[in-house]
Design a protein around this motif. Sequence first.
Motif, PDB file in Angstrom:
ATOM      1  N   ASN A 125     -53.078  90.170 -15.637  1.00  0.00           N
ATOM      2  CA  ASN A 125     -53.124  90.755 -16.975  1.00  0.00           C
ATOM      3  C   ASN A 125     -51.836  90.479 -17.743  1.00  0.00           C
ATOM      4  O   ASN A 125     -51.875  90.112 -18.914  1.00  0.00           O
ATOM      5  N   LEU A 126     -50.715  90.662 -17.085  1.00  0.00           N
ATOM      6  CA  LEU A 126     -49.431  90.404 -17.735  1.00  0.00           C
ATOM      7  C   LEU A 126     -49.273  88.932 -18.090  1.00  0.00           C
ATOM      8  O   LEU A 126     -48.825  88.590 -19.193  1.00  0.00           O
ATOM      9  N   PHE A 127     -49.639  88.059 -17.168  1.00  0.00           N
ATOM     10  CA  PHE A 127     -49.593  86.620 -17.434  1.00  0.00           C
ATOM     11  C   PHE A 127     -50.496  86.275 -18.620  1.00  0.00           C
ATOM     12  O   PHE A 127     -50.100  85.565 -19.545  1.00  0.00           O
ATOM     13  N   TRP A 128     -51.731  86.768 -18.622  1.00  0.00           N
ATOM     14  CA  TRP A 128     -52.684  86.476 -19.687  1.00  0.00           C
ATOM     15  C   TRP A 128     -52.142  86.957 -21.026  1.00  0.00           C
ATOM     16  O   TRP A 128     -52.167  86.217 -22.009  1.00  0.00           O
ATOM     17  N   TYR A 129     -51.668  88.163 -21.072  1.00  0.00           N
ATOM     18  CA  TYR A 129     -51.181  88.728 -22.326  1.00  0.00           C
ATOM     19  C   TYR A 129     -49.998  87.928 -22.871  1.00  0.00           C
ATOM     20  O   TYR A 129     -49.953  87.597 -24.055  1.00  0.00           O
ATOM     21  N   ALA A 130     -49.052  87.600 -22.012  1.00  0.00           N
ATOM     22  CA  ALA A 130     -47.884  86.826 -22.439  1.00  0.00           C
ATOM     23  C   ALA A 130     -48.291  85.435 -22.897  1.00  0.00           C
ATOM     24  O   ALA A 130     -47.858  84.971 -23.956  1.00  0.00           O
ATOM     25  N   TRP A 131     -49.128  84.759 -22.116  1.00  0.00           N
ATOM     26  CA  TRP A 131     -49.547  83.408 -22.481  1.00  0.00           C
ATOM     27  C   TRP A 131     -50.311  83.413 -23.794  1.00  0.00           C
ATOM     28  O   TRP A 131     -50.068  82.596 -24.674  1.00  0.00           O
ATOM     29  N   MET A 132     -51.249  84.348 -23.952  1.00  0.00           N
ATOM     30  CA  MET A 132     -52.054  84.428 -25.167  1.00  0.00           C
ATOM     31  C   MET A 132     -51.163  84.625 -26.385  1.00  0.00           C
ATOM     32  O   MET A 132     -51.317  83.951 -27.394  1.00  0.00           O
ATOM     33  N   ASN A 133     -50.221  85.539 -26.286  1.00  0.00           N
ATOM     34  CA  ASN A 133     -49.352  85.801 -27.428  1.00  0.00           C
ATOM     35  C   ASN A 133     -48.432  84.632 -27.741  1.00  0.00           C
ATOM     36  O   ASN A 133     -48.246  84.291 -28.901  1.00  0.00           O
ATOM     37  N   VAL A 134     -47.875  84.020 -26.733  1.00  0.00           N
ATOM     38  CA  VAL A 134     -46.990  82.878 -26.969  1.00  0.00           C
ATOM     39  C   VAL A 134     -47.779  81.708 -27.549  1.00  0.00           C
ATOM     40  O   VAL A 134     -47.384  81.107 -28.546  1.00  0.00           O
ATOM     41  N   LYS A 135     -48.898  81.372 -26.947  1.00  0.00           N
ATOM     42  CA  LYS A 135     -49.686  80.210 -27.355  1.00  0.00           C
ATOM     43  C   LYS A 135     -50.293  80.381 -28.746  1.00  0.00           C
ATOM     44  O   LYS A 135     -50.165  79.516 -29.603  1.00  0.00           O
ATOM     45  N   TYR A 136     -50.959  81.479 -28.995  1.00  0.00           N
ATOM     46  CA  TYR A 136     -51.727  81.627 -30.228  1.00  0.00           C
ATOM     47  C   TYR A 136     -50.937  82.206 -31.391  1.00  0.00           C
ATOM     48  O   TYR A 136     -51.265  81.940 -32.543  1.00  0.00           O
ATOM     49  N   SER A 137     -49.905  82.981 -31.133  1.00  0.00           N
ATOM     50  CA  SER A 137     -49.096  83.522 -32.232  1.00  0.00           C
ATOM     51  C   SER A 137     -48.426  82.406 -33.020  1.00  0.00           C
ATOM     52  O   SER A 137     -48.182  82.552 -34.214  1.00  0.00           O
ATOM     53  N   ASN A 138     -48.143  81.288 -32.368  1.00  0.00           N
ATOM     54  CA  ASN A 138     -47.549  80.145 -33.064  1.00  0.00           C
ATOM     55  C   ASN A 138     -48.466  79.592 -34.140  1.00  0.00           C
ATOM     56  O   ASN A 138     -48.010  78.935 -35.067  1.00  0.00           O
ATOM     57  N   TYR A 139     -49.760  79.816 -34.027  1.00  0.00           N
ATOM     58  CA  TYR A 139     -50.727  79.261 -34.982  1.00  0.00           C
ATOM     59  C   TYR A 139     -51.028  80.194 -36.154  1.00  0.00           C
ATOM     60  O   TYR A 139     -51.708  79.805 -37.084  1.00  0.00           O
ATOM     61  N   THR A 140     -50.567  81.435 -36.126  1.00  0.00           N
ATOM     62  CA  THR A 140     -50.990  82.412 -37.131  1.00  0.00           C
ATOM     63  C   THR A 140     -50.035  82.554 -38.300  1.00  0.00           C
ATOM     64  O   THR A 140     -50.311  83.334 -39.210  1.00  0.00           O
ATOM     65  N   GLY A 141     -48.936  81.816 -38.310  1.00  0.00           N
ATOM     66  CA  GLY A 141     -47.880  81.977 -39.301  1.00  0.00           C
ATOM     67  C   GLY A 141     -48.318  82.234 -40.727  1.00  0.00           C
ATOM     68  O   GLY A 141     -47.973  83.249 -41.323  1.00  0.00           O
ATOM     69  N   GLU A 142     -49.088  81.347 -41.321  1.00  0.00           N
ATOM     70  CA  GLU A 142     -49.467  81.467 -42.724  1.00  0.00           C
ATOM     71  C   GLU A 142     -50.798  82.188 -42.930  1.00  0.00           C
ATOM     72  O   GLU A 142     -51.195  82.436 -44.056  1.00  0.00           O
ATOM     73  N   LEU A 143     -51.470  82.528 -41.854  1.00  0.00           N
ATOM     74  CA  LEU A 143     -52.814  83.094 -41.964  1.00  0.00           C
ATOM     75  C   LEU A 143     -52.781  84.616 -42.092  1.00  0.00           C
ATOM     76  O   LEU A 143     -51.820  85.265 -41.707  1.00  0.00           O
ATOM     77  N   ASN A 144     -53.860  85.149 -42.639  1.00  0.00           N
ATOM     78  CA  ASN A 144     -54.002  86.588 -42.825  1.00  0.00           C
ATOM     79  C   ASN A 144     -54.816  87.173 -41.680  1.00  0.00           C
ATOM     80  O   ASN A 144     -55.822  86.600 -41.277  1.00  0.00           O
ATOM     81  N   GLU A 145     -54.384  88.327 -41.218  1.00  0.00           N
ATOM     82  CA  GLU A 145     -55.092  88.984 -40.121  1.00  0.00           C
ATOM     83  C   GLU A 145     -56.472  89.423 -40.611  1.00  0.00           C
ATOM     84  O   GLU A 145     -56.604  90.101 -41.616  1.00  0.00           O
ATOM     85  N   PHE A 146     -57.504  89.010 -39.896  1.00  0.00           N
ATOM     86  CA  PHE A 146     -58.884  89.356 -40.247  1.00  0.00           C
ATOM     87  C   PHE A 146     -59.391  90.462 -39.326  1.00  0.00           C
ATOM     88  O   PHE A 146     -59.870  91.482 -39.771  1.00  0.00           O
ATOM     89  N   ILE A 147     -59.281  90.252 -38.039  1.00  0.00           N
ATOM     90  CA  ILE A 147     -59.561  91.282 -37.036  1.00  0.00           C
ATOM     91  C   ILE A 147     -58.242  91.500 -36.306  1.00  0.00           C
ATOM     92  O   ILE A 147     -57.689  90.552 -35.738  1.00  0.00           O
ATOM     93  N   PRO A 148     -57.726  92.718 -36.325  1.00  0.00           N
ATOM     94  CA  PRO A 148     -56.388  92.957 -35.761  1.00  0.00           C
ATOM     95  C   PRO A 148     -56.196  92.367 -34.361  1.00  0.00           C
ATOM     96  O   PRO A 148     -56.985  92.602 -33.454  1.00  0.00           O
ATOM     97  N   ASN A 149     -55.136  91.558 -34.252  1.00  0.00           N
ATOM     98  CA  ASN A 149     -54.733  90.922 -32.991  1.00  0.00           C
ATOM     99  C   ASN A 149     -55.792  90.008 -32.387  1.00  0.00           C
ATOM    100  O   ASN A 149     -55.708  89.670 -31.212  1.00  0.00           O
ATOM    101  N   ARG A 150     -56.775  89.587 -33.128  1.00  0.00           N
ATOM    102  CA  ARG A 150     -57.855  88.760 -32.593  1.00  0.00           C
ATOM    103  C   ARG A 150     -58.177  87.545 -33.452  1.00  0.00           C
ATOM    104  O   ARG A 150     -58.451  86.482 -32.925  1.00  0.00           O
TER     105      ARG A 150
END
Length: 147
Positions: free
Chosen positions: A22-47
């Motif tokens: 769970n910790l590995f998944w959460y860290a990897w997901m946030n590191v990998k995908y947060s890099n792509y959200t910079g200019e985008l607007n949150e549509f579904i929180p954290n998803r």
Amino acid sequence: MRKKKKMIIILATIFSMFIVYNLFWYAWMNVKYSNYTGELNEFIPNRSYVLSQNAYLYNVKFPDYLSLVGNLAVSTEDNKYALIIWPSFIGDNKYGVQITDENKQTYSIIINRDLSVIDEAHKNLIEQNKEQIETLFIKAKDMWGEI
């Protein structure tokens, strides 16, 4: 007594492994995908994140719980053409396109980065729409960098 102790050790090990995953998944997901959200607007929180810009719609969908598969997408505002990118945990990214023809028939096709098809049955459709697909790759690169 030994069986009880052995069972406790086995259960504690399984539980610990689950927590570590769970910790590995959460860290990897946030590191990998947060890099792509910079200019985008949150549509579904954290998803899910979206942005409509210059006749194109951009979307980032984070992986579901304990899954390593999310996606990036760029589409034309009329939804006639869409490029879907599945960032890879290990290895090369996967790509797909959706093309809607004049009869409102939508084709979902897995392609390689060089626009070659996996299923030869769709080769002509990709060739006919090559310019639009290449434009989607350029838009994706402009938004997210080399993908």
